[in-house]
Design a protein around this motif. Sequence first.
Motif: not given
Length: 141
Positions: A6-34
């Motif tokens: 959860h990134a405190a300096t990014a806008p809150e997600p518009v649904g029930a999902y995290p900003h990102a999820r790290r699995v191993g050395n991969l980082l998957f960002l949820s859809g990010i808007g402006p």
Amino acid sequence: MSDVIHAATAPEPVGAYPHARRVGNLLFLSGIGPRDPATNAIPGNEVYADGRVRKYDIEAQARAVFANVRAVLEASNARWEDLVDVTVYLTDMARDFKAYNAVWAEHFPDAGTAPCRTTLGITALPTPIAIELKCIAVVKE
């Protein structure tokens, strides 16, 4: 298993999902808007009294979405240079691709080090935005 970000300096997600999820050395960002993280306003949008968008500025939105992606990366201990794949959603490909592509080139001036990119034209996004990014990064240990 995985770390939820959860990134405190990014806008809150518009649904029930995290900003990102790290699995191993991969980082998957949820859809990010402006959206602006402090005010929730959408940069470059001019709206009618009923809330419908009268006009928007794709360059302002593109710069804002890049700033929001950077905020999520930083909260994940990743860097801009760690991006390896970006999917871009534009609500008006014919109108906005050229201007968006110019902003992309400002942020990724060297095609040899830029992440892979796919750009899709879609009919709508869940909020009155014209652009959204879905990103994957590789995080160094």
